[in-house]
Design an enzyme around this catalytic site. Sequence first.
Site, PDB file in Angstrom:
ATOM      1  N   GLY A   1      28.043   4.446 -18.539  1.00  0.00           N
ATOM      2  CA  GLY A   1      26.679   4.932 -18.709  1.00  0.00           C
ATOM      3  C   GLY A   1      26.711   6.423 -18.990  1.00  0.00           C
ATOM      4  N   ALA A   2      27.436   7.149 -18.146  1.00  0.00           N
ATOM      5  CA  ALA A   2      27.530   8.598 -18.288  1.00  0.00           C
ATOM      6  C   ALA A   2      28.636   9.091 -17.378  1.00  0.00           C
ATOM      7  CB  ALA A   2      26.210   9.249 -17.892  1.00  0.00           C
TER       8      ALA A   2
ATOM      9  N   GLU B   1      24.146  11.700 -12.329  1.00  0.00           N
ATOM     10  CA  GLU B   1      25.260  12.534 -12.783  1.00  0.00           C
ATOM     11  C   GLU B   1      25.087  13.963 -12.284  1.00  0.00           C
ATOM     12  OE1 GLU B   1      27.622  10.789 -13.844  1.00  0.00           O
ATOM     13  OE2 GLU B   1      26.433   8.997 -14.303  1.00  0.00           O
TER      14      GLU B   1
HETATM   15 ZN   LIG Z   1      28.644   8.064 -10.508  1.00  0.00          ZN
END
Ligand SMILES: [Zn+2]
Length: 880
Positions: free
Chosen positions: A268-269, A305
């Site tokens: 995802g990131a 994040e």
């Molecule tokens: Zn994470």
Amino acid sequence: MRTDTGHVFKLTDYKPTDFVVERIDLTFELDPKATMVVSRVILHRREGVGTDVPLVLDGDELTLDSLLIDGMEIDASLYDATPDSLTIRDLPESAPFEITVTTTLSPETNTKLMGLYRTNGVYCTQCESEGFRRITYFYDRPDVLAVYTVTIIASKDETKQLLSNGNFLGGGNYDEGRHFAAWFDPHPKPSYLFALVGGDLGLVEDTFTTMSGREVALKIYVEHGKEPRAAYAMDALKRSMKWDEEMFGREYDLDIFQIVAVSDFNMGAMENKGLNVFNDKYVLADPETATDADYANIEAIIAHEYFHNWTGNRITCRDWFQLCLKEGLTVYRDHAFSADQRSAPVKRIAEIRLLKAHQFPEDAGPLAHPVRPETYREINNFYTATVYEKGSEVVRMIRTILGADAFRKGMDLYFERHDGDAATIEDFIACFAEASGRDLKQFALWYSQAGTPSVSVSSEWNDTKKTFKVTLEQSLAPTPGQSRKALMHIPLAYGLILPDGSEFEGQPTGGEASGGVIHLTKRKQTFTFSDVPGRPVVSINRGFSAPVNIAMEQSPEDLAHISRHESDGVARWQALNDYATRHLVAASRLARDGRNLMPAGDLADVLIATAKDETLEPAFRAQALALPAESDIAREIGSNIDPDAIHTAREAVLAEVARAGQDVFTTLAASAAKGAYSPDATAAGQRALAGVSMSYASIAEAAADRAKAAFDAADNMTVLAQALQVLAHQFPGADETQDALESFKSRYAENPLVLDKWYSTQAMAPGSSTCDRVEELLASPDFDHTNPNRVRALIGAFTAGNPTGFNRADGAGYRLLARQVVEIDGRNPQLAARLLTAMRSWRSLEPGRQEQARLALLSIRDAGKLSADVSDIVERMLAA
Ligand SMILES: [Zn+2]
């Protein structure tokens, strides 16, 4: 490809490195086919390590171009370089020395998307968990923290931005047509947090002033022309930064925070220090291309994040066994953030749904593992729902047990004591034990024991003595590698709801219970409530305080009583959901045996009453109306599963509810928010309620025109996608559906993220013919097999989101997945292994499908050279 060596890594084998890294300077000369990397590392021998011990560094598919020690070439007999490691002998006894390692990489042909690769002309890195060793030989493990200086040199025309972690040191012209930039990150970090980006990208800028008054430059890089679609991500980032200051006292620590969105990304990131790299799916949004769910995901992932800057980066993990230390905790933090930004009960309901849909099956199948695993063959396979979602639930339980104040004290102590450390779960728990004075030894089993505990609950009402007894008994089934389990500490929030709907306030005897929480610590405990005015109904595991299965005989009348009077919105939904699940399980069993289904009259009445209850928020009503998914029903049935029978039963209940509430749904379907689109939670909730109501109304009418009209009139992606789904799933053969699919495809041909929705919607259409449609789409020339988002949109959606299509009785779905896994494994092992986990519950199927699934798994196992990733998953799934 790193093929399977069969090596098993064990938590108990942990040992610090023989040499200590002091600092690292990296220079990259970027080139698509031949990027030169020069790594200068200063190290010294750890005290007590003998002079005969060599330095052994990690590599993966590397070729050594040159090696210097303190600037000098050394005799070839003093080192061995293989693609997987670099061993250097005869190094100084105690004085620091410098090694200079030169390697050459080909970013353009790196299809694994680990290490340094190139996507759409952009150079980009992904180093977690073991990607840095694909760039240079290094101690590629999280407990080796170093200060990094990075210099990047590249063509001025093609690669305008040259980015890395930390603060910008300087840059300028280098030589003919090339320029350079240098970055310095003052915070010691492990190699998995290293990042580099080089490209010609569009930029969105803003600033944030921290609580101590420092101004931080915020930069989001996206493909040119997509800048306006990054505005929501920027807004979410600023809100995250502020929230972490207010809730946890955490301030950002560099002059600049950068996010880069790329289209080819395995995850995802990624939280690289000061330079997050994102799958563009989780950055780009505008009303025309993103749904409400996309907006909510962007907000949550940007926050996640960012929060890693403290939980993960400033305090990192000692080894990969401790992955939950950063992930479980950070998921907990992003959940708390989203709950504050949106409706807390609705957010919690979504979390419970997700946990039960993804983590409970993992815990019940061959891939079960503890939140902190004790062995692994391939760490990439442990980025799981157990580590993330159950890991978050464990942190949430700590808060439930300690209370908000002691929890915060424990967090403060953790930040203070371990800042700059590579820590363990033991370190983390010790902070809470110390801050609260509470013994958490038994509780810590949540980290080491796999499987979902079951708690059976029975109650006894004595009308003469006015006492109410609740007896709880815990059990935990064996999981792979753990045949015997110890007793857990299970915190169960509860309420006793009296006949008049009010709540009984008295405390029970028989064990620890306070603040509305019963602590189950023994195998069996009876809690006795005295002076209860009338027979109460017990609502147990309120808000899903513990991730357990509750087994309790409760009459439909009692469940209805709870769902009417429960003051806690989540518990109210839980009662309704239990009620619906119980009915659907019974109906599915009847359908499997070919018998007539019982009517769903009472359930329909409760659902319709909830739908029109204006005192409830629309998002909650939408959640209540979304019946348990087919996979939820399958999980409750547990074994001998026939997905077709479950589908039949669920469709019958949907149809009955739809017909009984047709007027209500018709009105609600037309009630979507008017005016300009706003992604806020209230407006999103109204659209969700209107969307689910449109689906029910269309079922009742047995006609596609309502959904087609909604599709034609839609002025935002949420409504458009809802309508397309109703058409494709309820009316697959209708002309309206074909028209809508074609119009959607041509309208968004140039927008890959939106086109992904076109693929997923079709992949999830129930029924046996979808498998053929998926084959057709896979074979079409415009299907991009190398883009992970596209592969997940089609194959991932089909295998994980289409129980009847994927589990086709003749095994065609399994064979499709097996072929794809083997093919994808050749270029992107991580993606292949992740897709394969869709078969994790194969042993709970009825015998015919089980056999087909087994054959498909064997065909993968016997396909020849497999990556470590896929081999690990397939072996564990086949193990008895
Ligand atoms: Zn994470």
